[in-house]
Design a protein around this motif. Structure first.
Motif, PDB file in Angstrom:
ATOM      1  N   PHE A  11       0.781  -1.206   0.076  1.00  0.00           N
ATOM      2  CA  PHE A  11      -0.192  -0.130  -0.065  1.00  0.00           C
ATOM      3  C   PHE A  11       1.178   1.091  -0.013  1.00  0.00           C
ATOM      4  N   SER A  12       0.825   2.279  -0.967  1.00  0.00           N
ATOM      5  CA  SER A  12       1.728   3.146  -0.950  1.00  0.00           C
ATOM      6  C   SER A  12       1.450   4.468  -2.000  1.00  0.00           C
ATOM      7  N   PRO A  13       0.749   5.032  -1.077  1.00  0.00           N
ATOM      8  CA  PRO A  13      -0.003   6.200  -1.718  1.00  0.00           C
ATOM      9  C   PRO A  13       0.892   7.267  -2.567  1.00  0.00           C
ATOM     10  N   THR A  14       2.150   7.577  -1.603  1.00  0.00           N
ATOM     11  CA  THR A  14       3.125   8.584  -2.147  1.00  0.00           C
ATOM     12  C   THR A  14       4.345   7.771  -2.994  1.00  0.00           C
ATOM     13  N   ARG A  15       4.185   6.496  -2.954  1.00  0.00           N
ATOM     14  CA  ARG A  15       5.142   5.591  -3.752  1.00  0.00           C
ATOM     15  C   ARG A  15       6.486   5.265  -3.182  1.00  0.00           C
ATOM     16  N   THR A  16       6.623   6.045  -2.099  1.00  0.00           N
ATOM     17  CA  THR A  16       8.097   5.497  -1.413  1.00  0.00           C
ATOM     18  C   THR A  16       8.106   4.055  -1.175  1.00  0.00           C
ATOM     19  N   THR A  17       7.085   3.415  -0.524  1.00  0.00           N
ATOM     20  CA  THR A  17       7.138   2.117  -0.127  1.00  0.00           C
ATOM     21  C   THR A  17       7.363   1.093  -1.428  1.00  0.00           C
ATOM     22  N   LYS A  18       6.677   1.590  -2.560  1.00  0.00           N
ATOM     23  CA  LYS A  18       6.852   0.810  -3.819  1.00  0.00           C
ATOM     24  C   LYS A  18       8.237   0.874  -4.203  1.00  0.00           C
ATOM     25  N   PRO A  61       3.561   1.804   4.614  1.00  0.00           N
ATOM     26  CA  PRO A  61       4.045   2.849   5.416  1.00  0.00           C
ATOM     27  C   PRO A  61       3.602   2.871   6.614  1.00  0.00           C
ATOM     28  N   VAL A  62       4.362   3.558   7.399  1.00  0.00           N
ATOM     29  CA  VAL A  62       3.982   3.910   8.959  1.00  0.00           C
ATOM     30  C   VAL A  62       3.106   4.979   9.125  1.00  0.00           C
ATOM     31  N   TYR A  63       1.963   4.551   9.781  1.00  0.00           N
ATOM     32  CA  TYR A  63       0.988   5.853  10.049  1.00  0.00           C
ATOM     33  C   TYR A  63       0.821   5.660  11.530  1.00  0.00           C
ATOM     34  N   GLY A  64       1.452   6.772  12.311  1.00  0.00           N
ATOM     35  CA  GLY A  64       1.310   7.083  13.874  1.00  0.00           C
ATOM     36  C   GLY A  64       2.091   5.698  14.563  1.00  0.00           C
ATOM     37  N   GLY A  65       3.240   5.177  13.891  1.00  0.00           N
ATOM     38  CA  GLY A  65       3.903   3.985  14.439  1.00  0.00           C
ATOM     39  C   GLY A  65       3.001   2.589  14.346  1.00  0.00           C
ATOM     40  N   ARG A  66       2.136   2.588  13.264  1.00  0.00           N
ATOM     41  CA  ARG A  66       1.356   1.630  13.168  1.00  0.00           C
ATOM     42  C   ARG A  66       1.360   1.099  11.597  1.00  0.00           C
ATOM     43  N   TYR A  91       8.812   4.528   6.729  1.00  0.00           N
ATOM     44  CA  TYR A  91       8.561   5.680   7.561  1.00  0.00           C
ATOM     45  C   TYR A  91       9.402   6.923   7.245  1.00  0.00           C
ATOM     46  N   GLY A  92       8.666   8.213   7.692  1.00  0.00           N
ATOM     47  CA  GLY A  92       9.024   9.448   7.424  1.00  0.00           C
ATOM     48  C   GLY A  92      10.108  10.069   8.244  1.00  0.00           C
ATOM     49  N   ASN A  93      11.084   9.126   8.632  1.00  0.00           N
ATOM     50  CA  ASN A  93      12.095   9.820   9.335  1.00  0.00           C
ATOM     51  C   ASN A  93      11.792  10.296  10.751  1.00  0.00           C
ATOM     52  N   ARG A  94      10.631   9.875  11.447  1.00  0.00           N
ATOM     53  CA  ARG A  94      10.429  10.144  12.701  1.00  0.00           C
ATOM     54  C   ARG A  94      10.683   8.779  13.660  1.00  0.00           C
ATOM     55  N   ALA A  95       9.938   7.862  13.467  1.00  0.00           N
ATOM     56  CA  ALA A  95       9.756   6.364  14.346  1.00  0.00           C
ATOM     57  C   ALA A  95       8.942   5.585  13.439  1.00  0.00           C
ATOM     58  N   TYR A  96       9.203   4.399  13.789  1.00  0.00           N
ATOM     59  CA  TYR A  96       8.244   3.303  13.015  1.00  0.00           C
ATOM     60  C   TYR A  96       7.443   2.607  14.178  1.00  0.00           C
ATOM     61  N   GLY A 122      11.342   7.157   3.847  1.00  0.00           N
ATOM     62  CA  GLY A 122      10.803   7.665   2.709  1.00  0.00           C
ATOM     63  C   GLY A 122      10.321   9.149   3.259  1.00  0.00           C
ATOM     64  N   GLU A 123      10.347  10.002   2.146  1.00  0.00           N
ATOM     65  CA  GLU A 123      10.160  11.239   2.498  1.00  0.00           C
ATOM     66  C   GLU A 123       8.632  11.355   3.017  1.00  0.00           C
ATOM     67  N   HIS A 124       8.773  12.029   4.197  1.00  0.00           N
ATOM     68  CA  HIS A 124       7.323  12.033   5.057  1.00  0.00           C
ATOM     69  C   HIS A 124       6.218  12.603   4.029  1.00  0.00           C
ATOM     70  N   SER A 125       5.052  12.107   4.233  1.00  0.00           N
ATOM     71  CA  SER A 125       3.892  12.416   3.406  1.00  0.00           C
ATOM     72  C   SER A 125       3.376  13.724   3.714  1.00  0.00           C
ATOM     73  N   PHE A 126       3.680  14.414   4.992  1.00  0.00           N
ATOM     74  CA  PHE A 126       3.400  15.704   5.313  1.00  0.00           C
ATOM     75  C   PHE A 126       4.653  16.655   4.606  1.00  0.00           C
ATOM     76  N   ILE A 224      -7.399  10.067   4.555  1.00  0.00           N
ATOM     77  CA  ILE A 224      -6.590   9.508   5.790  1.00  0.00           C
ATOM     78  C   ILE A 224      -5.226  10.166   5.756  1.00  0.00           C
ATOM     79  N   LEU A 225      -5.238  11.457   5.027  1.00  0.00           N
ATOM     80  CA  LEU A 225      -4.129  12.288   5.065  1.00  0.00           C
ATOM     81  C   LEU A 225      -2.945  11.695   4.380  1.00  0.00           C
ATOM     82  N   CYS A 226      -3.001  10.798   3.469  1.00  0.00           N
ATOM     83  CA  CYS A 226      -2.033  10.021   2.843  1.00  0.00           C
ATOM     84  C   CYS A 226      -0.910  11.310   2.110  1.00  0.00           C
TER      85      CYS A 226
END
Ligand code: FMN
Length: 266
Positions: A11-18, A61-66, A91-96, A122-126, A224-226
């Motif tokens: 599942f990869s809305p902004t394609r970094t996971t892909k 991708p990691v969303y809120g550590g999950r 994950y976006g360079n915060r934490a997984y 990956g680059e953080h979605s935000f 989902i703010l992806c």
């Protein structure tokens, strides 16, 4: 082990996971790669039973550590029947947080044997120009690491025929898992002056939250703010502009400057 096909499930809305999964498959040196992309709402997911000839790489991708709840639900269609697998979170360079453990546990629950796991960046979605967070990741070094990881998975499988020995991997995380993303009414929105109604945003939305009348309409309950829509908008009309979210993005940018390195468990 005689692996004939590498199957990438993501599942990869902004394609970094892909991108990360493709690098790992590349490192495994096979041309026979199949994609099972769970991102868009038109996903037609049949029940699939995998076999010993498949190597499956799960990427989330990691969303809120999950891992994103809607994506976790989609994984129950896949049954491993002891097929070997790797589990990967981006994950976006915060934490997984607990995401890698959660994905590993899901894979095991559905009959896969995870022989390797990795947390990549990956680059953080935000992330945006003003407040960059992990901007430009995965970069050249990250891609080299994905390929090396793919090769080490292959080496590991060539050295052993004992699936249960190979599947003894420990990954960080706690169970019970911490709560993931806190539900909110925040959503991406459109600057109507900049919008050209090209409709690109709607084509990439994983939840079908974007529709059109005289202007772009966003269903805040579905968003989902992806940030897939934000990243593809050719006129930068889409954005995350709700005040509490803007504050969070600024804080993330300030607090997550130090580039994290991929962590591999094999
Ligand atoms: C709702 C949401 C929550 C997120 N939570 C986290 C997080 O807890 N830690 C982190 O480092 N990155 C977090 N991210 C960033 C994503 O994990 C990261 O950008 C990832 O590369 C996105 O993958 P994709 O390109 O495959 O969509 C979050 C992104 C979103 C949209």
């Amino acid at each position: 082990m005689d692996i004939k096909t590498v199957k990438l499930i993501y599942f990869s809305p902004t394609r970094t996971t892909k991108t990360i999964l493709e690098g790992i498959a590349q490192g495994m040196g096979t041309d026979n790669v199949e994609h099972i992309d769970l991102t868009l709402p038109d996903r037609t997911i049949e029940n699939i039973n995998f076999s010993g000839n498949d190597f499956v790489i799960f990427g989330m991708p990691v969303y809120g550590g999950r891992i994103p709840a809607m994506a976790a639900d989609l994984l129950e269609k896949f049954k491993g029947d002891s097929a070997l697998a790797a589990v990967v979170v981006v994950y976006g360079n915060r934490a997984y947080g607990d995401a890698l453990l959660e994905l590993k546990n899901i894979a095991v629950e559905f009959g896969f044997k995870p022989v390797a796991a990795g947390a990549f960046i990956g680059e953080h979605s935000f992330s945006n120009k003003e407040f960059p967070i992990g901007a430009g990741r995965p970069d050249k070094d990250d891609i080299s690491e994905t390929e090396a990881f793919g090769k080490s998975i292959l080496d590991k499988m060539q050295k052993s025929n004992n699936v249960d020995d190979m599947a003894q991997i420990d990954v960080p995380g706690n169970f019970p898992y911490k709560d993931g993303v806190t539900p909110s009414k925040a959503a991406a929105s459109t600057d109507n002056d900049a919008c050209t109604m090209c409709e690109t945003c709607a084509t990439v939305c994983p939840t079908g939250a974007i529709t059109y009348e005289d202007e772009v309409i966003t269903d805040n309950d579905k968003c989902i703010l992806c940030s897939a829509c934000v990243k593809v908008c050719p006129t930068e009309a889409r954005g995350l502009k709700v005040p509490p979210l803007l504050e969070k993005i600024k804080l993330l940018s300030e607090n997550c400057k130090e580039p994290k390195k991929p962590e591999l468990f094999i």
